[in-house]
Design a protein around this motif. Structure first.
Motif, mmCIF file in Angstrom:
data_model
loop_
_atom_site.group_PDB
_atom_site.id
_atom_site.type_symbol
_atom_site.label_atom_id
_atom_site.label_comp_id
_atom_site.label_asym_id
_atom_site.label_seq_id
_atom_site.Cartn_x
_atom_site.Cartn_y
_atom_site.Cartn_z
ATOM 1 N N MET A 1 40.291 46.763 -55.202
ATOM 2 C CA MET A 1 40.123 46.531 -53.770
ATOM 3 C C MET A 1 38.975 45.550 -53.507
ATOM 4 N N ILE A 2 37.840 45.766 -54.203
ATOM 5 C CA ILE A 2 36.688 44.894 -54.017
ATOM 6 C C ILE A 2 37.016 43.482 -54.456
ATOM 7 N N ASN A 3 37.685 43.382 -55.608
ATOM 8 C CA ASN A 3 38.032 42.046 -56.109
ATOM 9 C C ASN A 3 38.948 41.317 -55.136
ATOM 10 N N SER A 4 39.889 42.029 -54.539
ATOM 11 C CA SER A 4 40.812 41.399 -53.596
ATOM 12 C C SER A 4 40.070 40.947 -52.339
ATOM 13 N N ARG A 5 39.068 41.740 -51.914
ATOM 14 C CA ARG A 5 38.272 41.347 -50.747
ATOM 15 C C ARG A 5 37.452 40.095 -51.053
ATOM 16 N N ILE A 6 36.869 40.072 -52.249
ATOM 17 C CA ILE A 6 36.082 38.899 -52.643
ATOM 18 C C ILE A 6 36.977 37.664 -52.718
ATOM 19 N N ALA A 7 38.163 37.831 -53.313
ATOM 20 C CA ALA A 7 39.093 36.716 -53.416
ATOM 21 C C ALA A 7 39.498 36.228 -52.029
ATOM 22 N N GLY A 8 39.758 37.185 -51.124
ATOM 23 C CA GLY A 8 40.131 36.805 -49.761
ATOM 24 C C GLY A 8 39.004 36.066 -49.060
ATOM 25 N N PHE A 9 37.766 36.545 -49.275
ATOM 26 C CA PHE A 9 36.600 35.898 -48.656
ATOM 27 C C PHE A 9 36.425 34.482 -49.196
ATOM 28 N N ILE A 11 38.737 32.519 -50.470
ATOM 29 C CA ILE A 11 39.817 31.673 -49.950
ATOM 30 C C ILE A 11 39.515 31.250 -48.522
ATOM 31 N N LEU A 12 39.086 32.226 -47.695
ATOM 32 C CA LEU A 12 38.751 31.929 -46.301
ATOM 33 C C LEU A 12 37.612 30.921 -46.220
ATOM 34 N N THR A 13 36.597 31.100 -47.066
ATOM 35 C CA THR A 13 35.464 30.175 -47.079
ATOM 36 C C THR A 13 35.910 28.765 -47.450
ATOM 37 N N PHE A 14 36.780 28.679 -48.454
ATOM 38 C CA PHE A 14 37.288 27.377 -48.884
ATOM 39 C C PHE A 14 38.051 26.692 -47.751
ATOM 40 N N VAL A 15 38.892 27.473 -47.057
ATOM 41 C CA VAL A 15 39.672 26.913 -45.953
ATOM 42 C C VAL A 15 38.752 26.409 -44.853
ATOM 43 N N VAL A 16 37.728 27.191 -44.518
ATOM 44 C CA VAL A 16 36.783 26.795 -43.465
ATOM 45 C C VAL A 16 36.047 25.517 -43.858
ATOM 46 N N ILE A 17 35.618 25.433 -45.105
ATOM 47 C CA ILE A 17 34.919 24.236 -45.573
ATOM 48 C C ILE A 17 35.817 23.007 -45.488
ATOM 49 N N MET A 18 37.084 23.152 -45.906
ATOM 50 C CA MET A 18 38.011 22.031 -45.866
ATOM 51 C C MET A 18 38.267 21.579 -44.431
#
Length: 250
Positions: A1-9, A11-18
């Protein structure tokens, strides 16, 4: 669960940066282009080329956009002119789709769409730019002796499949190759024999100002329609209305 949250975060960070990078580039491009020309003049592909030239080191004060040069049959419109120490770059910008086939000696080139099911003819852009250069040379004695470099730039989703007999002082390129080409010409060419650079600047500024004259623009438009009537079909590809909206507003 933690790993999936980190992965989601992540991905979201990457999208925001782009997205932020895209917004910054859009804003930066508008800011630079507006210092050189009006956002209402020409096509977005021309303004993109302006941005690329500035980013490649060309001074903003030496980029002239949407010029109207007096010629034998009225006025001829030129997309971009850039005077440099080695001569003058004259750009013709095309925004096409499909496969492009051309011979520099022929009056017409061919555009193929829909995997060969649709064909169109359009006026040879090399000859078109030769006409622009001739009109430019006729504006002063000094310009008759200055090297001029004809550069045709194909935007859009076009693919140049076959091209022959291109003159040595002419190049047909995609946008991504223009910066390198300009740098190579500047590095490998001798200084041009300018006698009065201020005269060149006055001529080019006057040609840009001609584009603000409604009568001159209307005259050129009518001449273009008469020249193309019954000869060449438009080869600009269809764009959805939303795309056209954003295109007009940059």
């Amino acid at each position: 669960m933690i790993n999936s949250r980190i992965a989601g975060f992540l991905i979201l960070t990457f999208v925001v940066i782009m997205v932020c990078i895209k917004i910054y580039k859009w804003y930066d491009k508008r800011k630079i282009v507006r210092r050189i020309t009006s956002l209402s003049r020409g096509e977005s592909s021309e303004r993109d080329l302006i941005y690329r030239l500035v980013k490649s080191g060309i001074p903003e004060t030496t980029i002239f956009h949407d010029l109207y040069l007096p010629s034998k049959y009225g006025y001829t419109q030129v997309d971009l002119v850039v005077p440099t120490n080695v001569g003058i770059f004259v750009f013709e910008v095309k925004d096409y789709a499909g496969w492009i086939f051309g011979n520099a000696d022929n009056n017409r080139w061919t555009q193929i769409l829909a995997y060969g099911r649709e064909r169109h003819q359009f006026y040879n852009p090399i000859k078109q730019n030769e006409g622009h250069i001739k009109a430019l040379r006729n504006l002063s004695e000094q310009l008759k002796n200055i090297p001029m470099y004809s550069i045709i730039v194909f935007y859009g989703s076009s693919e140049i499949r076959e091209l022959s007999n291109v003159p040595s002082d002419c190049w047909v390129e995609y946008p991504r190759a223009v910066s390198k080409l300009v740098k190579n010409i500047l590095a490998s060419s001798e200084p041009a024999p300018f006698t009065d650079k201020w005269e060149i600047m006055r001529i080019l500024k006057s040609a840009v100002a001609n584009g603000e004259n409604e009568e001159i623009r209307a005259e050129h438009l009518q001449k273009t329609k008469r020249a193309s009537y019954g000869k060449y079909r438009s080869t600009y590809y269809y764009r959805p209305s939303l795309f056209r909206f954003f295109r007009r507003h940059f």
